[in-house]
Design a protein around this motif. Structure first.
Motif, mmCIF file in Angstrom:
data_model
loop_
_atom_site.group_PDB
_atom_site.id
_atom_site.type_symbol
_atom_site.label_atom_id
_atom_site.label_comp_id
_atom_site.label_asym_id
_atom_site.label_seq_id
_atom_site.Cartn_x
_atom_site.Cartn_y
_atom_site.Cartn_z
ATOM 1 N N MET A 270 0.847 -1.186 0.000
ATOM 2 C CA MET A 270 0.000 0.000 0.000
ATOM 3 C C MET A 270 0.887 1.242 0.000
ATOM 4 S SD MET A 270 -2.996 1.127 2.711
ATOM 5 C CE MET A 270 -4.265 0.157 1.896
ATOM 6 N N LEU A 271 0.542 2.216 -0.831
ATOM 7 C CA LEU A 271 1.366 3.407 -0.991
ATOM 8 C C LEU A 271 0.723 4.603 -0.290
ATOM 9 C CD1 LEU A 271 3.905 4.554 -2.308
ATOM 10 C CD2 LEU A 271 2.520 5.065 -4.343
ATOM 11 N N LEU A 272 1.467 5.201 0.645
ATOM 12 C CA LEU A 272 0.983 6.349 1.406
ATOM 13 C C LEU A 272 1.886 7.541 1.172
ATOM 14 C CD1 LEU A 272 0.382 4.687 4.923
ATOM 15 C CD2 LEU A 272 -1.122 4.668 2.929
ATOM 16 N N ILE A 273 1.311 8.734 1.247
ATOM 17 C CA ILE A 273 2.118 9.941 1.302
ATOM 18 C C ILE A 273 1.888 10.574 2.666
ATOM 19 C CG2 ILE A 273 0.371 11.489 0.257
ATOM 20 C CD1 ILE A 273 2.880 12.798 -1.190
ATOM 21 N N ALA A 274 2.975 10.881 3.366
ATOM 22 C CA ALA A 274 2.889 11.428 4.720
ATOM 23 C C ALA A 274 3.488 12.818 4.726
ATOM 24 C CB ALA A 274 3.640 10.526 5.701
ATOM 25 N N ILE A 275 2.783 13.777 5.360
ATOM 26 C CA ILE A 275 3.260 15.150 5.416
ATOM 27 C C ILE A 275 3.121 15.690 6.835
ATOM 28 C CG2 ILE A 275 2.577 15.516 3.016
ATOM 29 C CD1 ILE A 275 0.237 17.162 3.955
ATOM 30 N N ASP A 276 3.973 16.661 7.149
ATOM 31 C CA ASP A 276 3.877 17.313 8.452
ATOM 32 C C ASP A 276 4.394 18.741 8.348
ATOM 33 O OD1 ASP A 276 3.470 16.728 11.561
ATOM 34 O OD2 ASP A 276 5.215 18.034 11.307
ATOM 35 N N THR A 277 3.641 19.676 8.944
ATOM 36 C CA THR A 277 4.037 21.086 8.979
ATOM 37 C C THR A 277 3.881 21.649 10.391
ATOM 38 O OG1 THR A 277 1.798 21.801 8.354
ATOM 39 C CG2 THR A 277 3.381 21.471 6.561
ATOM 40 N N ALA A 278 3.963 20.787 11.397
ATOM 41 C CA ALA A 278 3.704 21.204 12.781
ATOM 42 C C ALA A 278 4.897 21.898 13.429
ATOM 43 C CB ALA A 278 3.298 19.998 13.628
ATOM 44 N N THR A 279 6.057 21.843 12.776
ATOM 45 C CA THR A 279 7.277 22.456 13.310
ATOM 46 C C THR A 279 7.858 23.358 12.224
ATOM 47 O OG1 THR A 279 8.821 20.784 12.498
ATOM 48 C CG2 THR A 279 7.685 20.307 14.580
ATOM 49 N N ARG B 145 7.403 29.640 5.408
ATOM 50 C CA ARG B 145 7.109 29.366 3.992
ATOM 51 C C ARG B 145 6.398 28.030 3.775
ATOM 52 N NH1 ARG B 145 11.871 28.739 0.970
ATOM 53 N NH2 ARG B 145 10.636 29.112 -0.915
ATOM 54 N N HIS B 146 5.771 27.478 4.819
ATOM 55 C CA HIS B 146 5.103 26.187 4.652
ATOM 56 C C HIS B 146 4.065 26.211 3.537
ATOM 57 C CE1 HIS B 146 7.369 24.750 7.849
ATOM 58 N NE2 HIS B 146 6.473 24.581 8.807
ATOM 59 N N ALA B 147 3.312 27.305 3.451
ATOM 60 C CA ALA B 147 2.224 27.372 2.468
ATOM 61 C C ALA B 147 2.754 27.288 1.036
ATOM 62 C CB ALA B 147 1.420 28.659 2.660
ATOM 63 N N LEU C 242 4.903 23.329 0.631
ATOM 64 C CA LEU C 242 4.347 21.992 0.789
ATOM 65 C C LEU C 242 3.984 21.331 -0.535
ATOM 66 C CD1 LEU C 242 3.484 19.677 2.523
ATOM 67 C CD2 LEU C 242 1.306 20.832 2.946
ATOM 68 N N VAL C 243 3.206 21.994 -1.362
ATOM 69 C CA VAL C 243 2.774 21.372 -2.622
ATOM 70 C C VAL C 243 3.952 21.058 -3.536
ATOM 71 C CG1 VAL C 243 1.421 21.699 -4.726
ATOM 72 C CG2 VAL C 243 0.431 22.302 -2.503
ATOM 73 N N PRO C 244 4.942 21.965 -3.710
ATOM 74 C CA PRO C 244 6.119 21.587 -4.502
ATOM 75 C C PRO C 244 6.881 20.389 -3.932
ATOM 76 C CG PRO C 244 6.006 23.967 -4.307
ATOM 77 C CD PRO C 244 4.957 23.412 -3.393
ATOM 78 N N LEU C 245 6.948 20.273 -2.603
ATOM 79 C CA LEU C 245 7.620 19.110 -2.018
ATOM 80 C C LEU C 245 6.858 17.823 -2.306
ATOM 81 C CD1 LEU C 245 8.805 20.458 1.469
ATOM 82 C CD2 LEU C 245 10.158 20.111 -0.607
ATOM 83 N N THR D 224 -0.904 28.686 12.192
ATOM 84 C CA THR D 224 -0.844 28.878 10.743
ATOM 85 C C THR D 224 -0.127 27.735 10.044
ATOM 86 O OG1 THR D 224 -0.871 31.279 11.016
ATOM 87 C CG2 THR D 224 -0.125 30.433 8.892
ATOM 88 N N SER D 225 1.067 27.363 10.523
ATOM 89 C CA SER D 225 1.820 26.311 9.845
ATOM 90 C C SER D 225 1.118 24.964 9.941
ATOM 91 C CB SER D 225 3.237 26.222 10.417
ATOM 92 O OG SER D 225 3.203 25.924 11.801
ATOM 93 N N LEU D 226 0.547 24.661 11.085
ATOM 94 C CA LEU D 226 -0.148 23.389 11.248
ATOM 95 C C LEU D 226 -1.360 23.309 10.332
ATOM 96 C CD1 LEU D 226 -0.544 20.704 12.647
ATOM 97 C CD2 LEU D 226 -1.631 21.901 14.555
ATOM 98 N N ARG D 227 -2.076 24.410 10.230
ATOM 99 C CA ARG D 227 -3.270 24.441 9.381
ATOM 100 C C ARG D 227 -2.923 24.180 7.913
ATOM 101 N NH1 ARG D 227 -8.407 25.932 10.055
ATOM 102 N NH2 ARG D 227 -9.589 26.819 8.305
ATOM 103 N N VAL D 228 -1.760 24.672 7.469
ATOM 104 C CA VAL D 228 -1.325 24.431 6.088
ATOM 105 C C VAL D 228 -1.291 22.939 5.791
ATOM 106 C CG1 VAL D 228 0.651 24.557 4.527
ATOM 107 C CG2 VAL D 228 -0.031 26.577 5.815
ATOM 108 N N GLY D 229 -0.661 22.163 6.673
ATOM 109 C CA GLY D 229 -0.534 20.738 6.440
ATOM 110 C C GLY D 229 -1.851 19.998 6.514
ATOM 111 N N VAL D 230 -2.651 20.302 7.535
ATOM 112 C CA VAL D 230 -3.901 19.561 7.733
ATOM 113 C C VAL D 230 -4.902 19.868 6.621
ATOM 114 C CG1 VAL D 230 -5.860 19.228 9.284
ATOM 115 C CG2 VAL D 230 -3.552 19.432 10.228
#
Length: 244
Positions: free
Chosen positions: A1-10, A51-53, A56-59, A87-93
């Motif tokens: 199973m293939l997952l993509i995992a992201i985090d912007t909490a820090t 710069r999370h916003a 994230l999408v380019p990463l 703000t940063s956490l909201r970007v990821g979620v």
């Protein structure tokens, strides 16, 4: 199973593309139980809290391109729920939820501190920056969270950890307040585990933690960010009446 995992909490914006499967079961054990095996296909991290916003999408695109994978090939999305700055956490979620919805895939949320704590042994605290001269923290015993997450002043956190017989602290919060946490034996910036530098969480670990639910086809809980406190921005108030 293939997952993509992201985090912007820090301050780190982290993404990983991960294959998950069940470990080979022991004789007499039913398939689909036990530990989850992971294999990272690609991962990216950029440390820039402002710069999370835009990052994230380019990463996400970068890890998919490196693994020659299309979004439609994904089976699920995993995201760190914090705790973290609003703000940063909201970007990821929000991004994870929108991505999963567009693909018609489930989105699984995991406490971001677990992305460090799950790879520790013994009784360990994980601390990250909460700004306002505070830290987010949680306590782990053999990789299982047994207390938290909480937010507090570093010295107050140290006092509580001593009462809880915690002798080691890891995570990026240790670097920010080295003098405060130095009193705990064995304190260090991170665990040194995982393919990504120590201190910040490894998104591959987030995928592993969500892997059993994803592999079993369990429906995910709603993505509820762990803010732990109100955002810095305040709602505007009505102007005060002025007597003439």
């Amino acid at each position: 199973m293939l997952l993509i995992a992201i985090d912007t909490a820090t301050p780190a914006c982290s993404v990983a593309l991960v294959d998950v499967d069940w470990e080979q079961p022991a004789a007499g054990t039913a398939t689909g139980t036990g530990a989850v095996r992971t294999m990272s296909r690609a991962s990216r991290r950029v440390i820039d809290p402002r710069r999370h916003a835009e990052l994230l999408v380019p990463l996400v695109r970068d890890v998919l391109d490196e693994a020659t994978t299309r979004p439609a090939d994904l089976d699920a999305v995993v995201v760190g729920l914090g705790p973290g700055p609003f703000t940063s956490l909201r970007v990821g979620v929000v991004t994870a939820g929108a991505f999963a919805d567009a693909l018609g895939r489930p989105a699984y949320g995991v406490c971001s501190l677990d992305g460090v704590g799950a790879d520790t042994s013994g009784r360990v605290a994980v601390v990250t920056d909460a700004r306002r001269r505070e830290v987010y923290w949680a306590v782990y015993a053999e990789g299982e969270r047994v207390a938290g997450p909480f937010v507090g002043r570093p010295q107050a956190v140290v006092d509580e950890l001593r009462e809880m017989s915690v002798a080691q602290v890891v995570g990026p919060g240790v670097v920010l307040y080295p003098d405060v946490f130095a009193g705990l034996t064995g304190s260090s910036p991170g665990t040194g585990a995982g393919p990504i530098d120590s201190g910040y969480l490894d998104p591959v670990t987030l995928a592993r933690l969500a892997g059993s639910d994803a592999l079993a086809g369990r429906p995910p809980a709603p993505l509820v960010p762990l803010y732990l406190r109100r955002p810095d921005a305040a709602e505007p108030h009505l102007p005060k009446a002025v007597a003439v």
